[in-house]
Design an enzyme around this catalytic site. Structure first.
Site, short mmCIF file in Angstrom:
data_model
loop_
_atom_site.label_atom_id
_atom_site.label_comp_id
_atom_site.label_asym_id
_atom_site.label_seq_id
_atom_site.Cartn_x
_atom_site.Cartn_y
_atom_site.Cartn_z
N HIS A 82 41.51 27.04 38.14
CA HIS A 82 41.16 25.73 38.68
C HIS A 82 42.35 24.77 38.66
CE1 HIS A 82 39.51 21.57 37.93
NE2 HIS A 82 39.03 21.83 39.13
N GLU A 85 44.56 25.58 41.43
CA GLU A 85 43.99 25.06 42.68
C GLU A 85 44.44 23.60 42.88
OE1 GLU A 85 40.76 22.44 43.75
OE2 GLU A 85 39.59 24.11 42.91
N HIS A 86 44.37 22.83 41.81
CA HIS A 86 44.83 21.43 41.91
C HIS A 86 46.32 21.36 42.30
CE1 HIS A 86 41.78 18.55 40.08
NE2 HIS A 86 41.13 19.69 40.18
N GLU A 162 38.34 15.02 35.15
CA GLU A 162 37.30 15.74 35.88
C GLU A 162 36.31 16.37 34.92
OE1 GLU A 162 38.81 18.73 38.54
OE2 GLU A 162 36.82 19.31 39.23
#
Lengths: 469, 448
Positions: A82, A85-86, A162
């Site tokens: 993840h 991905e950022h 997040e």
């Protein structure tokens, strides 16, 4: 009701870099056929493409799916897929992340990405004539990603924020995270996709570089295009932009297996909240098993829509729950969980809804289900399947998820498979998989707000996802 | 009559095209629809789109929470939710069974200005679905036991919402900005008002506000104008509302300065909502304001707010600003979440960006890029029949004509840099604003 709960679960299963999501279902009878025509193409370097023309609007959705997700992370390095991905939005040797976003925006498009257990996917929604531009951009960041320290530190903080938003400040998300962790003892599905806080903090640029090199490869990627385009032209463009990307021949996906232990587990989360919550998780086979369709029907009978058994019993008849439902994952790389859940009304405890759910399960096994129930469920799922086709993005999601799990044609065989399920199949799979002997039950016990929170020590190993420092 | 209208509309569209005024790949085909006025004061809007065997229906009625009498907040929503709990001789379970068999796509929900009944069905189920919708809208029974069930469900979900920081912040923000008016209250009502709603209130509300007058019927999908008209006339003809007094208490005076409201909760993050009363959707400044806000905080990753707070400083996962403008009211708001300790910094940085917009304005390039996005992306937002129906409905509610979609890109393209800066000064009012913060106040140590 069910839709809201489905989304709640999705929330935990899918992490988008910022916003955006579409809902829908999977479904049967006179129609049965999914109204679409998909073509498949494979480039010499191993990259695959699924093409679905849809001329209703002059727009196109382009997605690149990498067959890697939190599933591929090593212990202590959760959250890696993840976080990478950022970082994919922070720029390449060719162009900065700002230029990337700007180009898409200036051309009237929007873009984002999402990470799940099984995949990481990037998408652009564009006016129809801008397909080439996004291919150019995605091909560039497939090989040329630049991972810079000065981008990495703020991005890590973004991900920590997040995590706070999604999980730490949401009592029910925290509960689902803990149930999942307890249910899986030997499979990476036990870790949250976003990662444990301590792991996220400890990730370094080298971890990301290695992960990127290993998995971001054309032979590990699937492009999905839905919208107003000509397939031949799209193939030419794919060959032009992705064709030259060399493959290092990725190793494929590691195999994992959950232990076959039959152990009942109980997880209790005590947290400041207004209402309790109950979630019961059961290991259940997925699409590869002959029981997948019967389980999907069981899900519909127990938790699909207002006439479902759990809703009728807990919400309507007894009035002990605000909502109640079921969630089963048919399409995934490895088998997942069959969830039953309910939120008690004010004044009721999780144990009361738990008893009622157990009684409904017992009744289903003892008395069976009716053909009429199955027919209604089938009709409903069928309609929902067509409804979900109404949105090009969701079409692309269905295709991509099925392709990553093993075969995009699963979307087409789903409805006919459901139509073959008999009442006795539903009872059989309920007996086989939803028993208490291998169940993980999660209970959220609300603490009153007045009691000031005492932070758990930061040194707890995967502690109750404390979120503070 | 519809044929003439259609031709005129096409002629207008052709003229635009020849003048080269439309964006590349604009929304034309996606948004051409028929408009027809029906007996009883209703309007019918139909967009044919036969590619999938399904139809999306929306019916908008002027029966939103602004019609509620004082002290009965939640009445409009409760009336809407009870419609399907018994109607035309069928009980709640029978209605639910029918709806579930159709795919579960029928429902009614209330907003501040209106109630929207919606139906999503396969074409083969359209008759059945329309009959169901007509029954629940026109012939509800409001059974007393269902009223009690709905009441306790509503009270329960009001409790549950308390676990969502964003909800709490939005609630505090609106209450402070609009006081005890329909704009300031929740459509769902409150724990104080929901228990006061009686069956007679519900019946009267339904009698007064549900009917053809002012109703808008939208059909999008596998349907023709003729068929849609037949369906509406067959099921809804002669449906009259009694009408009544619509109470509209005056808004309290706007706050002076930046009024802070704090809600203390044991959370890891502070949720911040900052904003002010602002322009309506019909204000001619709307287009400049739209361009301005896209650059400031509406443009996803590239907005000034995201760039500063997220990309540069890593303070937030998300921050955005938006105008919420409809026919009669409007507000501007900025929303963010950040760990308690950085709440002050995140608020300060947000204000820096707002003031930069007001004081320095934007460059020619920023203006052009914003216009390119807003006009270019116009078509991509109509990605489903539901989205198209929503758009058509909102155009009609605003009193615009079916050609509005084609004019929209021109209106955006005409915006100048000066107008953008002017819109920021005029419609973001930091000296009449509310700052609502939900979070751990001991950690946040807010200075405002």
């Amino acid at each position: 009701m069910r839709r809201a709960l489905g989304l709640l679960l999705l929330w935990t299963v899918l992490l988008a870099t910022s916003l955006s999501w579409a809902g829908g279902g999977g479904a049967e009878s006179p129609l049965l056929r999914v109204p679409w025509k998909v073509t498949e193409h494979r480039l010499p370097n191993g990259m695959r493409a699924l093409l679905l023309p849809d001329k209703r609007a002059p727009a196109v959705v382009f997605l690149v799916w990498y067959q890697v997700g939190s599933r591929e992370e090593r212990a202590g390095k959760t959250g890696l897929a993840h976080l990478l991905e950022h970082m994919m939005f922070r720029g390449t040797k060719e162009r900065s992340g700002k230029e990337f976003s700007n180009l898409i925006k200036r051309n009237g498009g929007s873009h984002n990405a999402f990470t799940s257990y099984d995949y990481t996917a990037y998408y652009e929604r564009m006016p129809a004539d801008r397909l080439e531009l996004v291919m150019q951009l995605e091909a560039d960041r497939m090989v040329n990603l630049e991972l810079r320290k000065e981008d990495f530190e703020p991005e890590k903080n973004v991900v920590l924020e997040e995590r706070r938003t999604r999980t730490d400040d949401s009592p029910t998300s925290l509960l689902f995270e803990q149930v999942q962790a307890a249910a899986f003892t030997a499979h990476p599905y036990r870790n949250p996709i976003i990662g444990w806080e301590r792991d996220i903090r400890s990730l370094g640029l080298d971890d990301l570089r290695e992960f990127y090199r290993r998995y971001y490869d054309p032979a590990n990627a699937i492009a999905v295009i839905v919208g107003d385009f000509e397939p031949e032209q799209a193939v030419r463009l794919l060959e032009k932009h992705f064709g030259p990307v060399p493959t290092r021949k990725p190793a494929g996906r590691p195999a994992f297996q959950q232990n076959a232990e039959r152990v009942e587990r109980r997880v209790v989360v005590r947290k400041e909240a207004e209402l309790p919550y109950l979630s019961m998780a059961h290991h259940a086979p997925h699409w590869k098993s002959g029981d997948g369709h019967a389980l999907a029907m069981l899900e519909a009978v127990l938790g699909g829509g207002e006439t479902s058994r759990l809703h009728q019993r807990l919400v309507r008849r007894d009035q002990i729950a605000l909502s109640a439902g079921a969630d089963y994952t048919y399409i995934s790389v490895d088998p997942g969980l069959f969830y039953l859940f309910a939120q008690p009304v004010p004044g009721k405890k999780a144990e009361e809804v738990e008893r009622a759910i157990q009684e409904e399960l017992d009744r289903l096994i003892k008395e069976g289900v009716t053909r009429e129930e199955l027919d209604r469920a089938l009709r409903s799922v069928e309609a929902q399947t067509v409804f979900s086709m109404d949105n090009p993005f969701y079409r692309a999601m269905l295709l991509g998820r099925a392709a990553v799990a093993g075969d995009w044609r699963l979307v087409e065989s789903f409805l006919p498979g459901l139509a073959k399920v008999k009442p006795e199949d539903v009872v059989r799979v309920a007996k086989a998989y939803l028993g208490p002997e291998a169940r993980t039950t999660g209970v959220l016990v609300p603490l009153p707000l007045e009691r000031k929170p005492r932070r758990p020590p930061a040194s707890l190993p995967h502690g109750p996802a404390d979120g503070g420092r | 009559m519809p044929a003439t209208r259609e031709r005129l509309f096409r002629a207008f569209f052709l003229a635009l095209l020849l003048a080269g005024l439309l964006a590349p790949g604009a929304s034309r085909a996606a948004l051409r629809y028929d408009r027809e006025e029906l007996p009883g004061g209703a309007v019918l809007l139909v967009k044919e789109s036969p590619e999938l065997p399904m139809v999306n229906v929306q019916i908008s009625l002027d029966a939103g929470s602004r019609r509620e009498p004082p002290g009965k907040a939640g009445l409009a929503q409760m009336t809407a939710s009870l419609l399907a709990r018994g109607a035309a001789g069928k009980n709640a379970l029978e209605i639910a069974k029918l709806n579930d068999a159709l795919g579960g796509g029928a429902g009614v929900s209330a907003g501040r200005d209106h109630v929207t009944a919606s139906l999503k069905v396969l074409t083969r189920d359209l008759e059945e679905g329309a009959g169901l919708l007509a029954d629940i809208l026109r012939r509800p029974a409001f059974p007393p036991d269902e009223i009690e069930k709905t009441r306790s469900q509503t009270l329960g979900s009001l409790r549950k919402q308390q676990d969502r920081p964003g909800y709490l912040a939005g609630l505090a923000f609106r209450r402070e900005l609009y006081g005890n008016t329909a704009e300031g209250r929740q459509v769902e009502g409150s724990p104080e008002t929901v228990p006061l709603i009686r069956r007679e209130d519900i019946q009267a509300f339904h009698r007064n506000w549900y009917g053809m007058k002012g109703a808008i019927f939208v059909f999008v999908g596998d349907i023709t104008l003729q068929r849609a008209r037949d369906i509406v006339l067959q099921h809804f003809q002669g449906w009259e509302a009694k009408g009544g007094e619509a109470p509209s208490p005056p808004l309290p005076p706007a706050p002076k300065g930046l009024k802070a409201v704090k809600v203390d909760r044991p959370l890891t993050q502070a949720t911040v909502v900052l904003g002010n009363r602002s322009l309506t959707r019909k204000n001619p400044d709307f287009y400049a304001a739209r361009v301005m806000n896209y650059i400031l905080g509406g443009g996803g990753f590239e907005s000034w707010l995201m760039n500063n707070l997220r990309e540069q400083k890593g303070l937030v996962y998300g921050v955005y600003s938006m105008f919420e403008s409809d026919a009669d009211s409007g507000l501007w708001r900025l929303v963010l979440q950040t760990k308690n300790e950085s709440a002050n910094q995140a608020i300060d940085e947000s204000l820096v960006e707002v003031r930069r917009m007001q004081e320095s304005g934007i460059s020619e390039q920023q203006l052009e890029e914003a216009k390119a996005f807003i006009t270019g992306s116009f078509a991509t937002q109509f990605s489903s029949s539901g989205r198209i129906a929503d758009f058509i409905l909102s155009v009609e509610r605003l009193g615009f004509d079916p050609g509005y979609a084609d004019r929209y890109p021109q209106l955006i393209r005409a915006v100048t840099r000066e107008q953008v800066q002017e819109a920021a000064r005029k419609h973001i009012k930091l000296d009449e604003a509310v700052l609502a913060v939900v979070g751990n106040m001991a950690e946040a140590k807010l200075k405002r």
